[in-house]
Every structure is written in structure tokens, then in C-alpha cells.
Design an enzyme around this catalytic site. Structure first.
Site, PDB file in Angstrom:
ATOM      1  N   ASN A   7      24.022  21.417  34.273  1.00  0.00           N
ATOM      2  CA  ASN A   7      24.719  22.468  33.530  1.00  0.00           C
ATOM      3  C   ASN A   7      25.787  23.046  34.450  1.00  0.00           C
ATOM      4  O   ASN A   7      25.528  23.935  35.244  1.00  0.00           O
ATOM      5  CB  ASN A   7      23.716  23.538  33.089  1.00  0.00           C
ATOM      6  CG  ASN A   7      24.350  24.649  32.276  1.00  0.00           C
ATOM      7  OD1 ASN A   7      25.570  24.762  32.186  1.00  0.00           O
ATOM      8  ND2 ASN A   7      23.520  25.494  31.698  1.00  0.00           N
ATOM      9  N   ARG A  90      25.569  19.557  29.821  1.00  0.00           N
ATOM     10  CA  ARG A  90      26.139  20.592  28.953  1.00  0.00           C
ATOM     11  C   ARG A  90      27.654  20.441  28.969  1.00  0.00           C
ATOM     12  O   ARG A  90      28.273  20.422  30.035  1.00  0.00           O
ATOM     13  CB  ARG A  90      25.753  21.976  29.473  1.00  0.00           C
ATOM     14  CG  ARG A  90      26.415  23.109  28.693  1.00  0.00           C
ATOM     15  CD  ARG A  90      26.502  24.365  29.532  1.00  0.00           C
ATOM     16  NE  ARG A  90      27.161  25.445  28.814  1.00  0.00           N
ATOM     17  CZ  ARG A  90      27.789  26.444  29.400  1.00  0.00           C
ATOM     18  NH1 ARG A  90      27.845  26.499  30.716  1.00  0.00           N
ATOM     19  NH2 ARG A  90      28.366  27.389  28.684  1.00  0.00           N
ATOM     20  N   HIS A 179      28.476  28.674  24.198  1.00  0.00           N
ATOM     21  CA  HIS A 179      27.145  29.039  24.713  1.00  0.00           C
ATOM     22  C   HIS A 179      26.060  28.716  23.685  1.00  0.00           C
ATOM     23  O   HIS A 179      25.017  29.369  23.627  1.00  0.00           O
ATOM     24  CB  HIS A 179      27.078  30.537  25.081  1.00  0.00           C
ATOM     25  CG  HIS A 179      28.027  30.944  26.156  1.00  0.00           C
ATOM     26  ND1 HIS A 179      28.716  32.138  26.123  1.00  0.00           N
ATOM     27  CD2 HIS A 179      28.401  30.335  27.307  1.00  0.00           C
ATOM     28  CE1 HIS A 179      29.485  32.242  27.202  1.00  0.00           C
ATOM     29  NE2 HIS A 179      29.303  31.152  27.931  1.00  0.00           N
ATOM     30  N   ARG A 242      38.024  36.345  32.555  1.00  0.00           N
ATOM     31  CA  ARG A 242      38.744  36.236  31.284  1.00  0.00           C
ATOM     32  C   ARG A 242      38.839  37.595  30.599  1.00  0.00           C
ATOM     33  O   ARG A 242      37.898  38.395  30.641  1.00  0.00           O
ATOM     34  CB  ARG A 242      38.043  35.229  30.368  1.00  0.00           C
ATOM     35  CG  ARG A 242      38.323  33.786  30.756  1.00  0.00           C
ATOM     36  CD  ARG A 242      37.409  32.819  30.029  1.00  0.00           C
ATOM     37  NE  ARG A 242      36.127  32.693  30.726  1.00  0.00           N
ATOM     38  CZ  ARG A 242      35.101  31.983  30.270  1.00  0.00           C
ATOM     39  NH1 ARG A 242      35.188  31.369  29.104  1.00  0.00           N
ATOM     40  NH2 ARG A 242      33.982  31.902  30.955  1.00  0.00           N
ATOM     41  N   GLU A 385      18.765  26.873  29.099  1.00  0.00           N
ATOM     42  CA  GLU A 385      19.636  25.873  28.479  1.00  0.00           C
ATOM     43  C   GLU A 385      19.207  24.464  28.862  1.00  0.00           C
ATOM     44  O   GLU A 385      19.376  23.517  28.079  1.00  0.00           O
ATOM     45  CB  GLU A 385      21.085  26.132  28.899  1.00  0.00           C
ATOM     46  CG  GLU A 385      21.642  27.436  28.355  1.00  0.00           C
ATOM     47  CD  GLU A 385      22.997  27.790  28.948  1.00  0.00           C
ATOM     48  OE1 GLU A 385      23.996  27.654  28.229  1.00  0.00           O
ATOM     49  OE2 GLU A 385      23.043  28.199  30.126  1.00  0.00           O
TER      50      GLU A 385
END
Length: 399
Positions: A7, A90, A179, A242, A385
Site C-alpha cells: 500500500n 493498492r 480511499h 493538498r 486496507e
């Protein structure tokens, strides 16, 4: 089946070696603060835990270090890469090309590369992870799991932009959402928890994924119905570097009046804004520490961060026509009691009441941090995840 999960985030690599279908984690760890002066590496098995501070300039160096540990003569968990059956990756942006988990081919890699502009902090790192893994685990099947897949259920009223129709039909410009593996994993755990505790059979929940990248999802009966990120993973909440939501007029003003190039504006909004632009720091741990020491800029940035989250809780409660629970997850969501307190303060109208003592408890299991009389559950659910990716990889390769 032994599956290595990679990931690659914008500034981190999480990894696990998982034996499926037992969901047995043989080894796990991560490298964070990639690209900063000092990165932190962890490597954990049943027998050993390694923690090391070292410079990791980029994702390629990080992945090579992880592979060395997996096959180390003394602390490694495999003798040879031939023991690995599959590697699950991912990948953040699948565009309109990928709505399901896929085996990686040359064509898949080309498409991921074509989508770099839509996820410039992630897809390049994701592809680099794939290329390095193909070299290291050459006999394994490489599989991509896309963040955008979970959000394919967002209805057209929410995923379509108010721009000319052909831009959707011909150019596929729409809300994709990101996500997805995290939101899917924690929402399924939350729904199971709510039903177990006889809270509700149906469910109206908001999942709040807070890391270097941040997003929120409105989830009704297990399906994503709205999401803060859109065509690319840039808008919505304030993130590490961001900007999140910004008036489009600002972009035109910067180009036409201030003389910025479009490339410079893109770089500024993607890599120089957010918490970094507000404070000079991109890591929330540094920001919180400075805020507690009286740094006014850091205090304001944290307040702005929480304010934006509150706004989306309100709008998503309206979309869902109710709210059973909010879920905090990912690195910041799971570990920052400071942010959780800011978000949950003065939210009584939504039935959100925080128990401050419970909020300070750390745990790797699902926990409630709301008061007994809180109408809305406040849950902290550690995301995984990697387990979600492993489940999807195993399902793809065995059905």
C-alpha cells in the site's frame, strides 16, 4: 495462499504478508515520512519487532528495504520469493477503466500511467510499487485493487458535475471517490458493530479517513452515496499538502492576474498547500506539538481542519436524512484525540457528544468514544486496507 500487500501512499508504504484464506498476518510494517530527512521503519512478526529511523528518499528505496527484511537470514519470514503466490497493490485512481480488482498486465500499467495527472501524489508511487514488486516477486501474480471501486454506487445526482453533459458521456469527467478500500473496510466493521449492539438494522454512517490524504464518505446501508474527493484526490477536506476545496476563481486569478503557470498552480495546490501551506509542516504530529507550545498558525490550521470536517458531517447528515454513527479512521483519525475533540465539540444538534476520557484511550480494536447519552455513536475503527486488499485478491484468484 501467501499474499504480499503493498500500500504505497503519498508519503508512506504499508505492507503485510498475509496467509489466505485464514487472514493470518505473518508479517507487517510500514515506512512513513518518505522524502523527509528522517523516515521511520517498522517490521513486525510474531517473533521480532524492528524499529529504525533512517533516510528513505523515495518509494523504490523503501520497497527494496522491505524486501530485504522479508528475506533476511535471521529475522525474515520467507526463504525465497518463490513462496509468494500473489502481490496485491493498492492503486488510487482507476478512472472509468477499472471498477473491479484486476490482474496487472502491461495494458493495466499503461492505464495507471495515463491517470498520473488525476492522482499525481499516488498513482506514480502505486506504479513504482508494482514495477519493483514485479522484479522482486517475479513468480507471483500481481493484482491491482482500486480506491475508486467502492464509490461506483454513488448516484448520478451526486457524481455528476454541473458542466456540459458531453464532458461526462465522452470524457468521463465525474466524481470517482478515493480511499475506497479503507472506507469499505471500516464501514463494514461499523455496520456489524451497530447491528451487534442492536443500534439499528439499517445504517446511516459517515466515515472520516484522516491521514496525509483525507476524505469522508456518506454510507447508507453499506453503499457509498457521496464522497468528499471527486475527479481527482484533491478537493474536500484540508490535507497534508493538498488544499481541499478552493474557489475555482482563485485558479484563474493566479494565472491571469498573478502570472502563475497552470503547472505552478497545480503544484501549489497539490504539494504546497493544506497543512503544509498553513503551518510549514505536513505531518500532523509536528503541527499538534507546535500548537500546544503556542504556535498560533498551527492552532488556526487545526481549527480550520476540524471546521471543514464539521461542514461535511452536516451536509452528509442531510444527504442520509439521519445519522447513526461517525467513524474516525486512518493515521490521524485513529491517533489524534486533539482533532477528534475539535471535530466533536459543539455538535450536540447532531446528537454527537464526546466522552473526553474515552477519547484519550488508544486501542487497536473498535471502540466507542461517545457519552452514554449520545444519540449518535462516535467510533474509532483502525483501518486495515491490507486485509481488505488481500480478501479481494484471494477472491479474484480463487473464483
Amino acid at each position: 495462499m501467501k499474499i504480499v500487500i503493498i500500500n504505497s501512499g503519498s508519503s508512506s508504504i504499508k505492507y503485510q504478508l498475509i496467509d489466505m484464506p485464514a487472514n493470518e498476518v505473518i508479517c507487517s510494517g510500514m515506512i512513513d515520512r518518505i522524502g523527509l530527512a528522517t523516515s521511520n521503519l517498522t517490521y513486525v512478526t510474531n517473533a521480532v519487532k524492528v524499529e529504525e529511523a533512517l533516510p528513505v528518499a523515495n518509494h523504490k528505496i523503501g520497497l527494496e528495504k522491505i524486501a530485504q527484511l522479508l528475506m533476511d537470514d535471521e529475522i525474515g519470514v520467507i526463504k525465497s520469493t518463490a513462496e509468494i503466490d500473489a502481490v496485491g497493490h493498492r492503486v488510487v485512481h482507476g478512472g472509468s477503466a477499472f471498477s473491479n480488482t484486476v490482474i496487472i498486465t502491461a495494458a493495466v500499467k499503461d492505464k495507471i500511467r495515463q491517470l498520473f495527472e488525476l492522482a499525481p501524489l499516488h498513482n506514480p508511487a502505486n506504479l513504482e510499487g508494482i514495477i519493483v514488486a514485479e522484479e522482486i516477486f517475479s513468480g507471483a501474480t500481481q493484482v491491482a485493487v482500486f480506491d475508486t471501486a467502492f464509490h461506483q454506487t454513488i448516484p448520478v445526482v451526486a457524481h455528476k458535475y454541473a458542466i456540459p453533459n458531453y464532458l461526462l458521456t465522452e470524457n468521463k469527467i465525474r466524481v470517482y471517490g478515493f480511499h475506497g478500500t479503507s472506507h469499505k473496510y471500516v464501514s463494514e466493521n461499523a455496520i456489524h458493530y451497530l447491528k451487534q449492539n442492536l443500534v439499528t438494522e439499517s445504517s446511516k454512517i459517515v466515515t472520516i479517513h484522516l491521514g496525509n490524504g483525507c476524505s469522508m464518505t456518506a454510507i447508507k446501508d453499506g453503499k457509498s452515496v457521496d464522497h468528499t474527493l471527486g475527479f481527482g484526490p484533491m478537493n474536500g477536506l484540508i490535507m497534508g499538502t493538498r488544499s481541499g476545496d478552493v474557489d475555482q476563481s482563485v485558479i484563474f486569478y493566479m494565472v491571469n492576474t498573478l502570472g502563475y503557470s497552470l503547472e505552478a498552480v497545480n503544484t501549489l495546490l497539490q504539494k504546497q498547500s493544506g497543512m503544509l501551506g498553513l503551518t510549514g509542516y505536513s505531518d500532523l504530529r509536528d503541527i499538534e506539538a507546535n500548537a500546544e507550545n503556542g504556535n498560533v498558525e498551527c492552532q488556526l490550521a487545526l481549527a480550520m481542519n476540524a471546521y471543514r470536517i464539521k461542514k461535511y458531517i452536516g451536509s452528509y447528515t442531510a444527504v442520509l436524512n439521519g445519522l447513526d454513527a461517525i467513524i474516525f479512521t486512518a493515521g490521524i483519525g485513529e491517533n489524534s484525540s486533539y482533532i477528534r475533540k475539535l471535530v466533536c465539540t459543539d455538535m450536540d444538534y447532531f446528537g454527537i457528544k464526546l466522552d473526553e476520557s474515552k477519547n484519550e484511550i488508544r486501542s487497536r480494536t473498535i471502540r466507542e468514544i461517545n457519552t452514554e447519552d449520545s444519540k449518535t455513536k462516535i467510533l474509532v475503527i483502525p483501518t486495515n486496507e491490507e486485509i481488505e486488499i488481500a480478501n479481494q485478491v484471494f477472491e479474484l484468484l480463487t473464483t
